[in-house]
Design a protein around this motif. Structure first.
Motif, PDB file in Angstrom:
ATOM      1  N   THR A 146     -10.997 -22.343  -9.352  1.00  0.00           N
ATOM      2  CA  THR A 146     -11.773 -23.319  -8.578  1.00  0.00           C
ATOM      3  C   THR A 146     -11.946 -24.593  -9.399  1.00  0.00           C
ATOM      4  O   THR A 146     -11.691 -25.704  -8.915  1.00  0.00           O
ATOM      5  CB  THR A 146     -13.171 -22.749  -8.241  1.00  0.00           C
ATOM      6  OG1 THR A 146     -13.013 -21.610  -7.413  1.00  0.00           O
ATOM      7  CG2 THR A 146     -14.028 -23.772  -7.535  1.00  0.00           C
ATOM      8  N   ASN A 237      -4.163 -16.521   1.526  1.00  0.00           N
ATOM      9  CA  ASN A 237      -5.549 -16.145   1.801  1.00  0.00           C
ATOM     10  C   ASN A 237      -5.837 -15.991   3.285  1.00  0.00           C
ATOM     11  O   ASN A 237      -7.002 -15.840   3.688  1.00  0.00           O
ATOM     12  CB  ASN A 237      -6.493 -17.178   1.171  1.00  0.00           C
ATOM     13  CG  ASN A 237      -6.533 -17.046  -0.339  1.00  0.00           C
ATOM     14  OD1 ASN A 237      -7.050 -16.075  -0.868  1.00  0.00           O
ATOM     15  ND2 ASN A 237      -5.945 -18.003  -1.045  1.00  0.00           N
ATOM     16  N   ASP A 265      -0.952 -24.936  -6.190  1.00  0.00           N
ATOM     17  CA  ASP A 265      -1.905 -23.946  -6.691  1.00  0.00           C
ATOM     18  C   ASP A 265      -1.191 -22.588  -6.744  1.00  0.00           C
ATOM     19  O   ASP A 265      -0.927 -21.971  -5.721  1.00  0.00           O
ATOM     20  CB  ASP A 265      -3.116 -23.907  -5.750  1.00  0.00           C
ATOM     21  CG  ASP A 265      -4.178 -22.912  -6.200  1.00  0.00           C
ATOM     22  OD1 ASP A 265      -3.917 -22.127  -7.126  1.00  0.00           O
ATOM     23  OD2 ASP A 265      -5.268 -22.925  -5.598  1.00  0.00           O
ATOM     24  N   HIS A 268      -2.516 -17.363  -6.844  1.00  0.00           N
ATOM     25  CA  HIS A 268      -2.089 -16.094  -6.250  1.00  0.00           C
ATOM     26  C   HIS A 268      -0.569 -15.947  -6.245  1.00  0.00           C
ATOM     27  O   HIS A 268      -0.049 -14.852  -6.406  1.00  0.00           O
ATOM     28  CB  HIS A 268      -2.573 -15.994  -4.795  1.00  0.00           C
ATOM     29  CG  HIS A 268      -3.999 -15.551  -4.666  1.00  0.00           C
ATOM     30  ND1 HIS A 268      -4.622 -15.402  -3.446  1.00  0.00           N
ATOM     31  CD2 HIS A 268      -4.934 -15.210  -5.599  1.00  0.00           C
ATOM     32  CE1 HIS A 268      -5.871 -14.992  -3.644  1.00  0.00           C
ATOM     33  NE2 HIS A 268      -6.086 -14.881  -4.929  1.00  0.00           N
ATOM     34  N   LYS A 292      -7.273 -16.992 -12.504  1.00  0.00           N
ATOM     35  CA  LYS A 292      -7.411 -15.551 -12.304  1.00  0.00           C
ATOM     36  C   LYS A 292      -6.652 -14.740 -13.351  1.00  0.00           C
ATOM     37  O   LYS A 292      -7.179 -14.492 -14.417  1.00  0.00           O
ATOM     38  CB  LYS A 292      -6.984 -15.155 -10.888  1.00  0.00           C
ATOM     39  CG  LYS A 292      -7.876 -15.771  -9.789  1.00  0.00           C
ATOM     40  CD  LYS A 292      -7.793 -15.005  -8.504  1.00  0.00           C
ATOM     41  CE  LYS A 292      -8.622 -15.650  -7.387  1.00  0.00           C
ATOM     42  NZ  LYS A 292      -8.670 -14.844  -6.190  1.00  0.00           N
TER      43      LYS A 292
HETATM   44  C1  LIG Z   1      -5.060 -19.893  -4.197  1.00  0.00           C
HETATM   45  C2  LIG Z   1      -6.405 -19.829  -4.852  1.00  0.00           C
HETATM   46  N1  LIG Z   1      -6.796 -20.815  -5.650  1.00  0.00           N
HETATM   47  C3  LIG Z   1      -7.986 -20.794  -6.260  1.00  0.00           C
HETATM   48  C4  LIG Z   1      -8.852 -19.743  -6.071  1.00  0.00           C
HETATM   49  C5  LIG Z   1     -10.182 -19.733  -6.755  1.00  0.00           C
HETATM   50  O1  LIG Z   1     -10.238 -18.801  -7.756  1.00  0.00           O
HETATM   51  P1  LIG Z   1     -11.639 -18.512  -8.459  1.00  0.00           P
HETATM   52  O2  LIG Z   1     -12.530 -17.966  -7.383  1.00  0.00           O
HETATM   53  O3  LIG Z   1     -11.321 -17.502  -9.498  1.00  0.00           O
HETATM   54  O4  LIG Z   1     -12.138 -19.789  -8.991  1.00  0.00           O
HETATM   55  C6  LIG Z   1      -8.499 -18.698  -5.232  1.00  0.00           C
HETATM   56  C7  LIG Z   1      -9.420 -17.560  -4.999  1.00  0.00           C
HETATM   57  O5  LIG Z   1      -9.174 -16.647  -4.251  1.00  0.00           O
HETATM   58  C8  LIG Z   1      -7.243 -18.736  -4.608  1.00  0.00           C
HETATM   59  O6  LIG Z   1      -6.852 -17.764  -3.777  1.00  0.00           O
END
Ligand SMILES: Cc1ncc(COP(=O)(O)O)c(C=O)c1O
Length: 462
Positions: A146, A237, A265, A268, A292
């Protein structure tokens, strides 16, 4: 007997589904008395959970963790699970992989200095490795994906002098205000249902398009106010929505044509391989975000920028990237987190590990798709490297909005509970399963059997 068809595409008898869910909920409650007691006693936690989303687990209360190693979790009632949820990707390296435990113990116990505000040599090693894998040359560290996204957005605005971010309907990038938007009337960005306490209406910060629809992207970029396109290379997601041939290349071309940066990003989609989808598909982002799993379970994240973006930032007369510029975090890049990233990348999420993980995910995906085909339900199973997911639509949805329309919380609950009651965990969010380096083909086949049994019972052939 009434047939409560959920939609034309979903031949599921609703009354039967409800009664199966009731049966599975009852078994879940009986099997987990200690978890239930701990949940009910948590009077000082908001929503009775350490973080509000933990209430998302099916069954009325979450399992309480006793211990986890590799791809096995044991709960406080002494039950063991094959874990395909893997902390929603946070544990893609497996739980407590030995090289990470050793590196963390060395830093924390022997050397000391988890957080000192001083750099360690591990940081350059990790930066160089991320450059080798993702092709982006200059890196900064964060503690979450995030934060990496938030700061990437800040830097994109600074570099381009433009106010808005283009995202895709039903994307998720963490708790990033700009990204909670869907397509409204006339293509305008409107707030996604449930977006609580937004600082300003999303139309002021965001332009939104549909994944796999380059026309919708072009129409939004033509306004000339978009600093960056922020996207995953495949949406992960809202089920897995894979890019169609030419879509990612098209995005790159449009970004270049309209002077917009491309932020990828990979948090995932790192499941695609050692360099994520970026390496696998030859993508060329201006900024790359990851988080993550790269810390092997220790909070870690990173964003990489191209030399052009670095130049644009450095040229800026007023950028304060030390203090009030909105990019920071006292513990970001701390010695412990960086040591964990190094150990994870050097010894755990290696090329050989990905070869194995993708092979097992292929077994998982084929098994689930065969079960779906045998049951005759019009559902689909999508795979992205080590990640697999079933979705209640066929063919697999090609954009976020149609994938959202195929969501079905009752079906999710039924499958989650019937699997958990028989020793298998998948993610509490939709129906994702992820393989780690120690997940075996037998584990994948166990899922196939349990999923096929649950499906047979549901459609009445069991
Ligand atoms: C593609 C993606 N980016 C960023 C995040 C954010 O990760 P975090 O909650 O560990 O900050 C997520 C969380 O599911 C995600 O799926």
């Amino acid at each position: 007997m009434t047939l409560g068809w959920h939609s034309r595409q979903m031949p599921v008898e609703r009354a039967r589904l409800r009664s199966l869910i009731a049966r599975e909920r009852a078994s879940y409650a009986v099997a987990h008395p200690r978890s239930s007691d701990l949940f009910r006693a948590a009077d000082h936690l908001f929503g009775r959970v350490p973080m509000t989303w933990m209430a998302k687990w099916s069954g009325g209360f979450p399992l309480y963790l006793e211990r986890a190693l590799g791809n096995r979790i044991v709960d406080v009632d002494g039950r063991e699970y094959v874990d395909f949820a893997l902390g929603d990707t946070g544990a893609m390296a497996g739980h407590s992989p030995k090289p990470v435990v050793d590196a963390v113990a060395e830093r924390l116990e022997q050397l000391g200095g988890a957080t000192t505000m001083l750099p360690t040599a591990d940081a350059e090693w990790v930066g160089a490795e991320l450059s080798r894998r993702f092709g982006v040359p200059l890196w900064s560290f964060t503690l979450t994906a995030t934060d990496a996204n938030r700061w990437a957005i800040r830097l994109a605005r600074l570099a381009t002098g433009r106010p808005k971010i283009l995202t895709f309907a039903y994307c998720y990038h963490g708790s990033v205000d700009e990204a909670f938007a869907v397509v409204g009337p006339g293509g305008a960005a409107v707030s996604r249902a449930g977006n609580a306490g937004a600082p300003v209406p999303v139309r002021m910060t965001t332009r939104v398009a549909e994944f796999n629809d380059l026309g919708s992207v072009e129409a939004q970029l033509a306004h000339g106010d978009v600093a960056a396109i922020l996207t995953e290379p495949a949406l992960t997601n809202i089920g897995i929505v894979l890019p169609e041939p030419g879509f990612m290349e098209g995005l790159h071309e449009l970004a270049g044509r309209f002077g917009t940066l491309l932020v990828i990003d990979e948090t995932h989609t790192f499941s695609a391989g050692p360099g994520g989808a970026t390496q696998l598909w030859g993508l060329r982002p201006d900024i790359l975000v990851i988080g993550k799993s790269i810390g092997g379970g220790i909070p870690s994240g990173a964003y990489g920028i191209s030399r052009d973006v670095a130049h644009m930032i450095e040229e800026h007369p007023e950028a304060d990237l030390i203090d009030v510029g909105g990019v920071g975090g006292t513990l970001a890049g701390n010695a412990l987190s960086v040591a964990a990233m190094r150990a994870t990348l050097e010894h755990v999420l290696t090329e050989e590990a990905f070869t194995h993980m993708v092979d097992v995910a292929t077994v998982f995906t084929r098994g689930a798709q065969d079960a779906v085909d045998r049951a005759g339900v019009p559902w689909s199973v999508s795979q992205l490297g080590a990640r697999s997911e079933y979705r209640f639509a066929s063919p697999a949805p090609r954009d976020g909005s149609s994938s959202a329309a195929a969501g079905d919380e009752d079906l999710d609950e039924y499958f989650h509970l019937s699997l958990v009651n028989r020793g298998v965990l998948i993610t509490p969010f939709h129906n994702m399963a992820l393989m780690c380096p120690v997940t075996s083909r037998d584990d994948a086949q166990l899922h196939t059997r349990l999923f096929a049994d649950a499906l047979d019972e549901l459609v009445g052939t069991g």
